[in-house]
Design a protein around this motif. Structure first.
Motif, PDB file in Angstrom:
ATOM      1  N   GLU A 125      -0.225  -1.964 -11.080  1.00  0.00           N
ATOM      2  CA  GLU A 125       0.384  -3.061 -11.587  1.00  0.00           C
ATOM      3  C   GLU A 125       1.724  -2.532 -11.458  1.00  0.00           C
ATOM      4  O   GLU A 125       2.840  -2.800 -11.346  1.00  0.00           O
ATOM      5  CB  GLU A 125       0.344  -3.223 -13.298  1.00  0.00           C
ATOM      6  CG  GLU A 125       0.776  -3.853 -14.083  1.00  0.00           C
ATOM      7  CD  GLU A 125       1.010  -5.622 -13.199  1.00  0.00           C
ATOM      8  OE1 GLU A 125       2.205  -6.435 -13.609  1.00  0.00           O
ATOM      9  OE2 GLU A 125       0.337  -5.827 -12.083  1.00  0.00           O
ATOM     10  N   LEU A 126       2.225  -0.800 -12.090  1.00  0.00           N
ATOM     11  CA  LEU A 126       3.470  -0.535 -11.943  1.00  0.00           C
ATOM     12  C   LEU A 126       3.591  -1.053 -10.118  1.00  0.00           C
ATOM     13  O   LEU A 126       4.759  -0.758  -9.964  1.00  0.00           O
ATOM     14  CB  LEU A 126       3.115   0.776 -12.062  1.00  0.00           C
ATOM     15  CG  LEU A 126       3.109   1.106 -13.894  1.00  0.00           C
ATOM     16  CD1 LEU A 126       3.037   2.600 -13.633  1.00  0.00           C
ATOM     17  CD2 LEU A 126       4.136   0.511 -14.701  1.00  0.00           C
ATOM     18  N   ALA A 127       2.895  -0.156  -9.319  1.00  0.00           N
ATOM     19  CA  ALA A 127       3.189  -0.481  -8.332  1.00  0.00           C
ATOM     20  C   ALA A 127       3.510  -1.967  -8.033  1.00  0.00           C
ATOM     21  O   ALA A 127       4.578  -2.294  -7.673  1.00  0.00           O
ATOM     22  CB  ALA A 127       2.004   0.111  -7.111  1.00  0.00           C
ATOM     23  N   ALA A 128       2.416  -2.956  -8.454  1.00  0.00           N
ATOM     24  CA  ALA A 128       2.050  -4.476  -7.622  1.00  0.00           C
ATOM     25  C   ALA A 128       3.712  -4.650  -8.240  1.00  0.00           C
ATOM     26  O   ALA A 128       4.592  -5.949  -7.482  1.00  0.00           O
ATOM     27  CB  ALA A 128       1.818  -5.204  -7.971  1.00  0.00           C
TER      28      ALA A 128
ATOM     29  N   ASP B 279       0.596  -1.668  -0.185  1.00  0.00           N
ATOM     30  CA  ASP B 279       0.129  -0.108  -0.001  1.00  0.00           C
ATOM     31  C   ASP B 279       0.477   1.184  -0.015  1.00  0.00           C
ATOM     32  O   ASP B 279      -0.018   2.360  -0.861  1.00  0.00           O
ATOM     33  CB  ASP B 279      -1.028  -0.323   1.045  1.00  0.00           C
ATOM     34  CG  ASP B 279      -2.172   1.221   1.427  1.00  0.00           C
ATOM     35  OD1 ASP B 279      -2.806   1.518   0.402  1.00  0.00           O
ATOM     36  OD2 ASP B 279      -1.924   1.673   2.220  1.00  0.00           O
ATOM     37  N   ARG B 280       1.984   1.070   0.710  1.00  0.00           N
ATOM     38  CA  ARG B 280       2.999   2.049   0.212  1.00  0.00           C
ATOM     39  C   ARG B 280       3.594   3.139  -0.389  1.00  0.00           C
ATOM     40  O   ARG B 280       4.028   3.589  -1.259  1.00  0.00           O
ATOM     41  CB  ARG B 280       4.120   2.029   1.748  1.00  0.00           C
ATOM     42  CG  ARG B 280       3.342   2.451   3.332  1.00  0.00           C
ATOM     43  CD  ARG B 280       4.303   2.102   4.222  1.00  0.00           C
ATOM     44  NE  ARG B 280       4.427   2.315   5.462  1.00  0.00           N
ATOM     45  CZ  ARG B 280       4.043   2.989   6.076  1.00  0.00           C
ATOM     46  NH1 ARG B 280       4.842   4.176   5.768  1.00  0.00           N
ATOM     47  NH2 ARG B 280       3.755   3.349   7.839  1.00  0.00           N
ATOM     48  N   VAL B 281       3.947   1.329  -1.445  1.00  0.00           N
ATOM     49  CA  VAL B 281       4.961   1.467  -2.764  1.00  0.00           C
ATOM     50  C   VAL B 281       3.527   2.254  -3.785  1.00  0.00           C
ATOM     51  O   VAL B 281       4.126   2.895  -4.551  1.00  0.00           O
ATOM     52  CB  VAL B 281       5.218  -0.020  -3.320  1.00  0.00           C
ATOM     53  CG1 VAL B 281       5.605   0.278  -4.102  1.00  0.00           C
ATOM     54  CG2 VAL B 281       6.217  -0.129  -2.210  1.00  0.00           C
TER      55      VAL B 281
ATOM     56  N   LEU C  98       9.192  -6.965  -6.992  1.00  0.00           N
ATOM     57  CA  LEU C  98      11.174  -6.510  -7.067  1.00  0.00           C
ATOM     58  C   LEU C  98      12.311  -6.983  -5.906  1.00  0.00           C
ATOM     59  O   LEU C  98      13.111  -7.416  -5.823  1.00  0.00           O
ATOM     60  CB  LEU C  98      11.593  -4.833  -7.988  1.00  0.00           C
ATOM     61  CG  LEU C  98      11.247  -5.101  -9.309  1.00  0.00           C
ATOM     62  CD1 LEU C  98      11.853  -3.375  -9.779  1.00  0.00           C
ATOM     63  CD2 LEU C  98      12.375  -5.837  -9.902  1.00  0.00           C
ATOM     64  N   MET C  99      11.283  -6.265  -4.744  1.00  0.00           N
ATOM     65  CA  MET C  99      11.765  -6.672  -3.663  1.00  0.00           C
ATOM     66  C   MET C  99      11.911  -8.203  -3.018  1.00  0.00           C
ATOM     67  O   MET C  99      12.739  -8.507  -2.567  1.00  0.00           O
ATOM     68  CB  MET C  99      10.857  -5.644  -2.595  1.00  0.00           C
ATOM     69  CG  MET C  99      11.822  -4.709  -3.067  1.00  0.00           C
ATOM     70  SD  MET C  99      10.509  -3.252  -1.733  1.00  0.00           S
ATOM     71  CE  MET C  99       8.777  -2.751  -2.230  1.00  0.00           C
ATOM     72  N   GLU C 100      10.212  -8.859  -3.680  1.00  0.00           N
ATOM     73  CA  GLU C 100      10.453  -9.941  -3.079  1.00  0.00           C
ATOM     74  C   GLU C 100      11.136 -11.075  -4.252  1.00  0.00           C
ATOM     75  O   GLU C 100      11.756 -12.685  -3.683  1.00  0.00           O
ATOM     76  CB  GLU C 100       8.820  -9.813  -3.977  1.00  0.00           C
ATOM     77  CG  GLU C 100       7.872  -9.967  -3.017  1.00  0.00           C
ATOM     78  CD  GLU C 100       6.712  -9.809  -3.305  1.00  0.00           C
ATOM     79  OE1 GLU C 100       6.536 -10.503  -4.261  1.00  0.00           O
ATOM     80  OE2 GLU C 100       5.501  -9.773  -2.730  1.00  0.00           O
ATOM     81  N   GLY C 101      11.829 -10.800  -5.277  1.00  0.00           N
ATOM     82  CA  GLY C 101      12.485 -11.479  -6.386  1.00  0.00           C
ATOM     83  C   GLY C 101      13.654 -11.832  -5.600  1.00  0.00           C
ATOM     84  O   GLY C 101      14.844 -12.592  -5.422  1.00  0.00           O
TER      85      GLY C 101
END
Length: 365
Positions: free
Chosen positions: A354-357, A22-24, A362-365
């Motif tokens: 979608e850009l936010a998702a 939500d913050r991203v 990227l952080m989860e990868g």
């Protein structure tokens, strides 16, 4: 020459805040909304702080709580940018195309394509592949031209480039903050690697500071705390750092918003309305006096003048991260229709959500 930087891997895992996504998303929405708010009055040599407020008073739009109003009937001495019809309240239907948003999208593409170990040369190649030359300006256009002439970093930033310490690298920094939540040093390292393609000195420090500021906003208790964290990643004696500290001292001395802006305007006079230093001053004033409130922050920042769309975008990004997308008032969020216009090849009409998702992935990868 290949640019090098310290190992940019996170020193600790990203924060486990369940509101991270939500913050991203709030950062993306805030950047776009703040950019749209400032776009009609972007031209700091003409749209001074006094002229902006006269326009708002004549339009009965003070306090400013929504996108700028249309020009009042019969109003003179108010020349808005040509895109104003797509950026004023009641007419916003998705976002306008703007370089302040293009570079966030390009940064996302960079990290997805090359990872967090990207090189400055890879930034340059991506510009040539994805970004039209005529949609670049000042230092970015000089660097682009130098790339096509066969120059490599750092010459791309220094050869025939009088804009090396302007605001361009700062507006490219958000993606590095959004992907480094709670880790301002990592964000600054990534932003530096991007910035040196086109900037030097305070132009680079401004980008590092902005990236760190946004990264810190994920875990900071207040805008003041995030600003302090941003200062920790740049040289204490550089003019960006001295300017931020000066604004903080005036705020802590309880000067009014107007008096603080007058003071720093006098102290940065002569640098020009696109230079990084006076714009960092206006941005810092907006963040402090906005107090973490999304509407108040972007409104005060844009009313501060200079590069209004760029400053509004960065202020919106910080405020959006602080509060999250779910807390951004509907008048800013809903007219965007979850759509963004972009000159970046392949991204025009992309969904903001979608850009936010993708940023979170990227952080989860």
């Amino acid at each position: 020459m290949t640019s090098t930087a310290p190992d940019s891997r996170p020193t600790e895992p990203p924060p486990t805040d369940p509101r991270l996504a939500d913050r991203v998303h709030g950062g993306w929405l805030g950047r776009i909304a703040g950019n749209m708010l400032g776009k009609p009055v972007e031209r700091g040599d003409y749209w001074t702080r006094d002229r902006i407020d006269r326009y708002l008073r004549l339009s009965d739009a003070l306090p400013l709580t929504d996108y700028l109003p249309e020009p009042p009937t019969g109003a003179t001495d108010f020349e808005l940018r040509p895109e104003w019809r797509s950026c004023v309240r009641g007419r916003v239907d998705g976002s306008c195309r703007d370089d302040d948003v293009d570079y966030a999208i390009l940064g996302l593409e960079l990290l997805e394509s090359h990872g967090f170990g990207f090189s400055t040369e890879e930034v340059g190649r991506l510009w040539l592949e994805r970004l039209p030359y005529l949609q670049t300006f000042t230092a970015e256009r000089a660097a682009y031209r130098n790339l096509t002439a066969g120059l490599s970093p750092p010459l791309t930033a220094t050869y025939d480039n009088p804009y090396q310490d302007w605001i361009g690298a700062l507006i490219r920094a958000d993606i590095f903050g959004w992907t480094s939540p709670g880790d301002p040093r990592r964000a600054a390292s990534l932003a530096r690697r991007d910035a040196v393609l086109s900037h030097t000195g305070n132009g680079v420090y401004a980008a590092m500071w902005a990236a760190a500021l946004i990264a810190a906003a994920f875990t900071a208790g207040s805008p003041r705390d995030a600003l302090e964290a941003g200062l920790g990643v740049i040289p204490a004696g550089c003019r960006i750092a001295r300017t931020v500290r000066r604004v903080m001292s005036l705020y802590e001395a309880s000067l009014s918003w107007e008096d603080t802006l007058d003071t720093v305007a006098d102290e940065t006079a002569g640098l020009g309305w696109i230079h990084a230093v006076p714009n960092v001053a206006v941005l810092t004033v907006g963040l402090l006096y906005g107090g973490g409130d999304f509407t108040h922050t972007i409104a005060l920042t844009v009313r501060g003048g200079l590069d209004t769309d760029s400053n509004g975008a960065t202020a919106g990004s910080v405020a959006g991260v602080l509060c999250g997308a779910s807390a951004i008032p509907a008048q800013w969020r809903e007219p965007l229709r979850d759509r963004v216009r972009s000159a970046v090849f392949g991204y025009d009409g992309a969904r903001i959500s979608e850009l936010a998702a993708r940023t979170v992935r990227l952080m989860e990868g």
